[in-house]
Design an enzyme around this catalytic site. Sequence first.
Site, PDB file in Angstrom:
ATOM      1  N   TYR A   1       0.872  -1.180   0.000  1.00  0.00           N
ATOM      2  CA  TYR A   1       0.000   0.000   0.000  1.00  0.00           C
ATOM      3  C   TYR A   1       0.905   1.226   0.000  1.00  0.00           C
ATOM      4  O   TYR A   1       1.653   1.436   0.966  1.00  0.00           O
ATOM      5  CB  TYR A   1      -0.876   0.028   1.262  1.00  0.00           C
ATOM      6  CG  TYR A   1      -1.983  -1.012   1.270  1.00  0.00           C
ATOM      7  CD1 TYR A   1      -1.747  -2.317   1.667  1.00  0.00           C
ATOM      8  CD2 TYR A   1      -3.282  -0.664   0.894  1.00  0.00           C
ATOM      9  CE1 TYR A   1      -2.778  -3.260   1.688  1.00  0.00           C
ATOM     10  CE2 TYR A   1      -4.311  -1.598   0.913  1.00  0.00           C
ATOM     11  CZ  TYR A   1      -4.051  -2.890   1.309  1.00  0.00           C
ATOM     12  OH  TYR A   1      -5.072  -3.815   1.332  1.00  0.00           O
TER      13      TYR A   1
ATOM     14  N   TYR B   1      -7.201  -5.930   9.851  1.00  0.00           N
ATOM     15  CA  TYR B   1      -6.919  -6.412   8.502  1.00  0.00           C
ATOM     16  C   TYR B   1      -7.194  -7.911   8.365  1.00  0.00           C
ATOM     17  O   TYR B   1      -7.759  -8.357   7.362  1.00  0.00           O
ATOM     18  CB  TYR B   1      -5.469  -6.089   8.113  1.00  0.00           C
ATOM     19  CG  TYR B   1      -5.263  -6.072   6.620  1.00  0.00           C
ATOM     20  CD1 TYR B   1      -5.496  -4.922   5.871  1.00  0.00           C
ATOM     21  CD2 TYR B   1      -4.872  -7.231   5.940  1.00  0.00           C
ATOM     22  CE1 TYR B   1      -5.337  -4.904   4.496  1.00  0.00           C
ATOM     23  CE2 TYR B   1      -4.706  -7.232   4.566  1.00  0.00           C
ATOM     24  CZ  TYR B   1      -4.942  -6.072   3.851  1.00  0.00           C
ATOM     25  OH  TYR B   1      -4.792  -6.078   2.483  1.00  0.00           O
TER      26      TYR B   1
END
Length: 390
Positions: A201, A385
């Site tokens: 990311y 997550y």
Amino acid sequence: MRTQVGIVGAGPAGLMLSHLLHLEGIESIVLEARSREYIEGRVRAGVLEQTTADLMAEAGLGERLKREGLLHHGIYLSFHGTRHPINLTELTGGRSITVYAQHEVIKDLVQARIEAGGQIYFDVEDVSIHDFETDHPKIRFRKDGRPEEIDCDFIGACDGFHGICRPSIPAGVLTAFERHYPFGWLGILAEAAPSSEELVYTYHERGFALFSMRSPTVTRLYLQCAPDEDLAQWPDDRVWTEMMTRFRTTDGWEPNQGPVIQKGVTDMRSFVIEPMQYGRLFLAGDAAHIVPPTGAKGLNLAIADVAILARGMAQFFKSGRRELLDRYSETCLRRIWKVQRFSWWMTSMLHRFASDNDFDQRRQLAELDYVTSSRAAMTSLAENYVGLPL
Ligand code: APR
Ligand code: PHB
């Protein structure tokens, strides 16, 4: 036709609901507007939380997932030209994520339903739902031009964000909570071996970028773009130039390039309706909520909803008791709002907002620095997550 649960939509929510009900000895019929080929080929999400992978395994759907899914123990957050690892497994006491495309989940579910003699009607038209405020709901539709009607005990509204079930609920019952983001994601699939073991990311001054994968030979990449970005303005060489600019780190890491086999733009929004039930109609998955893809939660939320719904229906058909069903919406929404918060937070931390000034940019970088250096902050990211418990 008569069945116990009539289900509109053969996405992950509708198919998984039908499968879980079957495991409880409950009959259902699934109605899908598209063809089997279409839903089995549609490229969408690809990250399964530990919670989802566990549910699939418990439901007897774990075999191909275990064989072909790519198990991941961490992710990278990249900024200022450096990739910072977040070790999900170590931070969560052994949990992880699996990269397995949503359409592979769909194929496994369709096959399991068909092998068990389950009824899925593809290519149906003019689906409408009726009498769901009574004990005898009905679904009408057309198959090969002929009108059909299903009498059922409950309706599962699993027809996605643009479906017909949510708008069939009388005005004034539902409240919608919504946020639009002033950007979209331009995504590509490329025939190139993933150059990183883990997802990356990336926060970059030109905008967010995400490195992901689908298999040992296919890379999945996304770029923050305008919400109405015109794909005609993005020939492959421009896509690659922009990808490399955003991803390349000072140690020389960058994605491998290869032929682009798919390209598209996804819009970004957060959306929740409350409540998720009305009479004998129960909404699940994208029909009830949308998350921006930054946290990779859409598919996982859909599966969590129907796991909770199937438990409630099982209790009802076994004992006549309705406590779990009556609390369906409340139970789901507590978890959904936490997942909304996480998806919003990841999105806000990683994207460039046109309305932001230099202060906001420094604040975002400080947040990334904090999340990648404080074990407490990292643990919070990691537990969300890999998936909160059901
Ligand atoms: N009649 C029958 N089927 C319909 C109708 C209708 N009127 N309207 C929509 N459908 C079908 C769609 O064709 C689709 O196959 O309902 C299905 C809904 O599936 P999804 O959109 O995949 O929604 P859901 O099962 O909730 O899964 C959510 O999908 O959008 C992704 O990222 C999202 O991963 C998340 C997941
Ligand atoms: C994907 O692989 O498509 C993917 C991965 C992670 C995300 C979103 C999408 O956060």
